[in-house]
Design a protein around this motif. Structure first.
Motif, mmCIF file in Angstrom:
data_model
loop_
_atom_site.group_PDB
_atom_site.id
_atom_site.type_symbol
_atom_site.label_atom_id
_atom_site.label_comp_id
_atom_site.label_asym_id
_atom_site.label_seq_id
_atom_site.Cartn_x
_atom_site.Cartn_y
_atom_site.Cartn_z
ATOM 1 N N ALA A 166 25.644 9.156 19.953
ATOM 2 C CA ALA A 166 24.758 8.029 20.842
ATOM 3 C C ALA A 166 25.705 7.849 21.933
ATOM 4 N N VAL A 167 26.864 7.408 21.704
ATOM 5 C CA VAL A 167 27.750 6.744 22.976
ATOM 6 C C VAL A 167 27.927 7.987 23.772
ATOM 7 N N GLY A 168 27.939 9.319 23.301
ATOM 8 C CA GLY A 168 28.325 10.494 23.853
ATOM 9 C C GLY A 168 27.062 10.595 25.070
ATOM 10 N N VAL A 169 25.755 10.515 24.466
ATOM 11 C CA VAL A 169 24.755 10.575 25.385
ATOM 12 C C VAL A 169 24.796 9.702 26.569
ATOM 13 N N VAL A 170 25.282 8.482 26.244
ATOM 14 C CA VAL A 170 25.548 7.326 27.378
ATOM 15 C C VAL A 170 26.589 7.792 28.409
ATOM 16 N N LEU A 171 27.481 8.283 28.017
ATOM 17 C CA LEU A 171 28.818 8.608 28.633
ATOM 18 C C LEU A 171 28.381 9.911 29.560
ATOM 19 N N LEU A 172 27.735 10.796 28.843
ATOM 20 C CA LEU A 172 27.035 11.854 29.491
ATOM 21 C C LEU A 172 26.287 11.556 30.913
ATOM 22 N N ALA A 173 25.377 10.618 30.695
ATOM 23 C CA ALA A 173 24.596 10.143 31.999
ATOM 24 C C ALA A 173 25.524 9.589 32.768
ATOM 25 N N LEU A 174 26.312 8.605 32.522
ATOM 26 C CA LEU A 174 27.212 8.047 33.468
ATOM 27 C C LEU A 174 28.067 9.170 34.099
ATOM 28 N N ALA A 175 28.320 10.283 33.405
ATOM 29 C CA ALA A 175 29.349 11.404 34.168
ATOM 30 C C ALA A 175 28.538 11.947 35.208
ATOM 31 N N VAL A 176 27.175 12.130 35.269
ATOM 32 C CA VAL A 176 26.406 12.509 36.157
ATOM 33 C C VAL A 176 26.427 11.686 37.411
ATOM 34 N N LYS A 177 26.257 10.325 37.035
ATOM 35 C CA LYS A 177 26.291 9.350 38.153
ATOM 36 C C LYS A 177 27.545 9.281 38.794
ATOM 37 N N ALA A 178 28.608 9.628 37.851
ATOM 38 C CA ALA A 178 29.869 9.656 38.694
ATOM 39 C C ALA A 178 30.370 10.710 39.406
ATOM 40 N N GLY A 179 29.625 11.888 39.123
ATOM 41 C CA GLY A 179 29.888 13.239 39.823
ATOM 42 C C GLY A 179 31.186 13.851 39.168
ATOM 43 N N ILE A 229 18.181 9.579 30.619
ATOM 44 C CA ILE A 229 19.034 10.197 29.623
ATOM 45 C C ILE A 229 19.997 9.082 29.230
ATOM 46 N N LEU A 230 20.462 8.133 30.151
ATOM 47 C CA LEU A 230 21.225 6.964 29.931
ATOM 48 C C LEU A 230 20.306 5.889 28.784
ATOM 49 N N LEU A 231 19.090 5.813 29.168
ATOM 50 C CA LEU A 231 18.313 5.112 28.326
ATOM 51 C C LEU A 231 18.119 5.563 27.050
ATOM 52 N N VAL A 232 17.777 6.745 26.802
ATOM 53 C CA VAL A 232 17.545 7.418 25.568
ATOM 54 C C VAL A 232 18.924 7.311 24.762
ATOM 55 N N GLY A 233 20.224 7.251 25.594
ATOM 56 C CA GLY A 233 21.430 6.917 24.676
ATOM 57 C C GLY A 233 21.649 5.751 24.197
ATOM 58 N N ILE A 234 21.118 4.679 24.971
ATOM 59 C CA ILE A 234 21.175 3.478 24.674
ATOM 60 C C ILE A 234 20.174 3.037 23.659
ATOM 61 N N GLY A 235 19.162 3.653 23.449
ATOM 62 C CA GLY A 235 18.246 3.485 22.491
ATOM 63 C C GLY A 235 18.853 4.051 20.996
ATOM 64 N N LEU A 236 19.503 5.350 21.066
ATOM 65 C CA LEU A 236 20.153 5.637 20.097
ATOM 66 C C LEU A 236 21.322 5.020 19.522
ATOM 67 N N VAL A 237 22.243 4.286 20.432
ATOM 68 C CA VAL A 237 23.222 3.349 20.410
ATOM 69 C C VAL A 237 22.547 2.262 19.242
ATOM 70 N N TYR A 238 21.515 1.734 19.919
ATOM 71 C CA TYR A 238 20.746 0.626 19.263
ATOM 72 C C TYR A 238 20.265 0.971 17.772
ATOM 73 N N GLY A 239 19.746 2.167 17.593
ATOM 74 C CA GLY A 239 19.139 2.582 16.426
ATOM 75 C C GLY A 239 20.340 2.864 15.422
ATOM 76 N N VAL A 240 21.725 3.022 15.783
ATOM 77 C CA VAL A 240 22.560 3.501 14.908
ATOM 78 C C VAL A 240 23.208 2.009 14.548
ATOM 79 N N ALA A 241 23.518 1.402 15.841
ATOM 80 C CA ALA A 241 24.488 0.164 15.506
ATOM 81 C C ALA A 241 23.523 -1.087 15.327
ATOM 82 N N GLY A 242 22.419 -0.996 15.708
ATOM 83 C CA GLY A 242 21.639 -2.389 15.748
ATOM 84 C C GLY A 242 21.995 -3.143 16.854
ATOM 85 N N SER A 243 22.747 -2.920 17.720
ATOM 86 C CA SER A 243 23.118 -3.899 18.725
ATOM 87 C C SER A 243 23.370 -3.168 19.945
#
Lengths: 111, 502
Positions: free
Chosen positions: B202-215, B169-183
């Motif tokens: 896109a950033v929300g998907v990244v934060l969601l994945a990190l929230a799972v890892k944080a517990g 999920i984190l990877l998908v989020g990063i892919g979306l961030v790259y797709g939207v922002a180009g970096s």
């Protein structure tokens, strides 16, 4: 350009279905499908138009595909491969741990 | 100290890991001790350096900004590297005491873990964050599989599957961030319009994945099941490193990339309040020391992130202060539990009783650490909670009372859980008279009246506790550092300049 989203959708749906199945081997397959879906998402984010090779001198830079998502995908594939191998080992080693049988790991379990 | 030394914090432990696999065991254990000591020293050096230069950045390989892999250090990074390095040192000291460090590849795996943690704390790039989190997780999978009871094999599955799906999920989020922002460079992303809904998603998907890892509740379920099945040493390592790296990344991304979006404050306050309550009261259902503590880890995640949700300078600083406190105290409690398990072969309440008279030193260490966890003086937990309460007092209207109410109710939950742990393990009849020991063949072996734990197996836990007590006596320097780190999170100009400057 609808091929990629549909493919991603099928891969993720299949992956989620397999993740919900009992048995680690099916879960491993599910994760494999899911990670393929994720890799296609990464590709779609940068090289979606299947543009030319990103090599200097091979063509107009404006037509060249973005190499960065390809590097992302390569990294992700390597990581997933390593974890898949580890999980298959876990699936073999602890195959009956759901039934409270002590698997034979070569240790003693008196404690 | 220049930025070009930053890669050493990753390279040295990684090199140690490689050497550790090749050289004989005794030499590997020497490396195992040296690597986290070097990390801690590096963290302290960075702290000293950041008193003058707020941000150090380095593009690995000398490539131009935008192409290079950026490593960035500011006060927040330096504090995290120092504290995680210190706790790792204590855990490794305990692993040497218990003999776990003698397990084949244990030194290599722990050094690899340490390299991944340092990398994740230093990277200025969201994709490299993913890579370093994976570098951190891969040795962890092996550590889960090699220490603890045989149940670890089933639990190892849960740990691997949850983390791998989350990483996807984190990877998908990063892919979306790259797709939207180009970096994926955080300094560049901080310049992107954070009001663009696609970017937010896109950033929300990244934060969601990190929230799972944080517990973060309701995504915490895997943590209290997975962690206690490993050994106390490995659990203490994970407690100090895994969830805390995820929390660090949430702090960093929320503040740098989303510019500290305050419009999410109310849902975040609710989410983290629920996390605090679930964690604090979840302990009450457990009948093992480390399972009980695992729930308190989740409560701690809530407290730390509450500071982020409040979002002011005080709030961020209080969250960071609480994180330092939590890493130290949780490490101390888990290593104490490890010392108990080493001497008395169990951490189940039913197999333990009357340890207060039997092990007075252990009782003192655990009592002080528990008081720290609840938030009583004389310990760092007191100022941790004071900081959060002080920051919450700046909220609008009724939210003050909601947040302070949750804080008090959650603290009472922790107090109840710790009281119960204390009553079951430290009070009661002497252990040799305990009815649960040595009756049937499935029972735990009986304990002699003169069996005691080795005093030095308590030393790592005691050392971490002493740091916590020192923070109570002199909270000023750490609080100043946290304020400085919070300033760096609120005003990212220096961060962006350091990363993007040629």
């Amino acid at each position: 350009m609808t091929v990629l989203p549909i493919t991603i959708g099928i891969l993720v749906a299949g992956g989620v279905y397999l993740l919900c199945q009992p048995g680690l081997v099916r879960i491993v397959f599910g994760i494999t499908l899911l990670s393929h879906g994720a890799n296609l998402v990464l590709l779609a984010s940068g090289v979606s138009a299947w543009r030319g090779e990103p090599l200097t001198g091979a063509g107009d830079p404006a037509d060249a595909g973005d190499p960065l998502p390809m590097a992302f995908v390569l990294t992700a594939i390597v990581i997933t491969l390593a974890v898949t191998v580890f999980m298959l080992a876990l699936a073999r080693l602890g195959h009956d741990d759901d039934t409270r049988h002590v698997p034979d790991t070569g240790e003693d379990h008196h404690a | 100290m220049t930025g070009s030394l930053l890669p050493l914090l990753v390279v040295v432990p990684l090199l140690g890991a490689a050497l550790g696999a090749l050289v004989p065991g005794r030499l590997a254990r020497v490396l195992l001790v040296l690597a986290p000591v070097a990390t801690t020293a590096g963290g302290v050096a960075l702290l000293v350096e950041h008193a003058q230069t707020p941000v150090l950045a380095h593009g690995v390989g000398g490539f131009v900004p935008g192409i290079a892999i950026p490593l960035v250090s500011d006060t927040l990074t330096a504090v995290m590297i120092t504290v995680t390095g210190l706790t790792t040192t204590a855990c490794i000291a305990f692993a040497l005491v218990t003999g776990e460090a003698r397990l084949r590849f244990f030194p290599t795996l722990v050094m690899m873990l340490s390299a991944g943690v340092n990398g994740a704390l230093l990277t200025g790039d969201v994709f490299n964050l993913f890579v370093f989190i994976e570098v951190m997780l891969l040795p962890s999978y092996a550590l889960v599989a090699m220490t603890g009871t045989w149940r670890r094999l089933g639990i190892g599955r849960l740990f691997v599957v949850v983390n791998l799906v989350t990483s996807t999920i984190l990877l998908v989020g990063i892919g979306l961030v790259y797709g939207v922002a180009g970096s994926v460079n955080m300094a560049v992303l901080s310049g992107v319009d954070a009001d663009d809904p696609r970017f937010r998603l896109a950033v929300g998907v990244v934060l969601l994945a990190l929230a799972v890892k944080a517990g973060v509740a309701p995504l915490h379920g895997w943590l209290p099941r997975a962690y206690p099945a490993t050994s106390a040493t490995v659990m203490a390592l994970f407690s100090a490193l895994h969830t805390k790296v995820a929390i660090y990344a949430i702090f960093r991304i929320h503040q740098t990339v989303l510019d500290g979006a305050t419009s999410w404050m109310v849902p975040l306050l609710v989410l983290f309040g629920v996390t605090m309550l679930v964690g604090a009261y979840g302990s009450l259902g457990e009948r093992m020391i480390r399972r009980s503590l695992a729930w308190q880890m989740i409560a701690g995640v809530g407290y730390i992130l509450l500071g982020l949700a409040i979002g002011t300078q005080l709030g961020l600083a209080a969250g960071l202060f609480y994180m330092v406190h939590h890493i130290l105290v949780m490490g101390s409690l888990l290593l104490s539990s490890g010392a108990v398990e080493r001497a008395y072969l169990t951490h189940q309440f039913v197999g333990l009783s009357g340890l207060m008279r039997r092990e007075p030193l252990l009782a003192v260490v655990v009592a002080l650490a528990m008081m720290s966890l609840v938030g009583f003086p004389p310990s760092s937990g007191f100022f941790g909670k004071v900081g959060i309460a002080r920051a919450a007092a700046d909220l609008d209207g009724a939210w003050i009372w909601v947040v302070l109410g949750v804080l008090v109710v959650a603290s009472i939950g922790t107090l109840l859980a710790m009281t119960r742990l204390w009553a079951d393990v430290f009070w009661g009849p002497p252990l040799e008279e305990s009815p649960s020991r040595g009756k049937g063949h499935t029972d735990l072996p009986p304990v002699d009246a003169e069996t005691r734990m080795q005093t030095w197996s308590l030393a790592p836990a005691g050392a971490l506790l002493l740091v916590s007590l020192a923070i109570f006596v002199v909270p000023g320097p750490l609080w100043e550092l946290c304020l400085q780190a919070a300033d760096g999170l609120l005003d990212v100009t220096a961060y962006v300049e350091a990363v993007t400057a040629p």
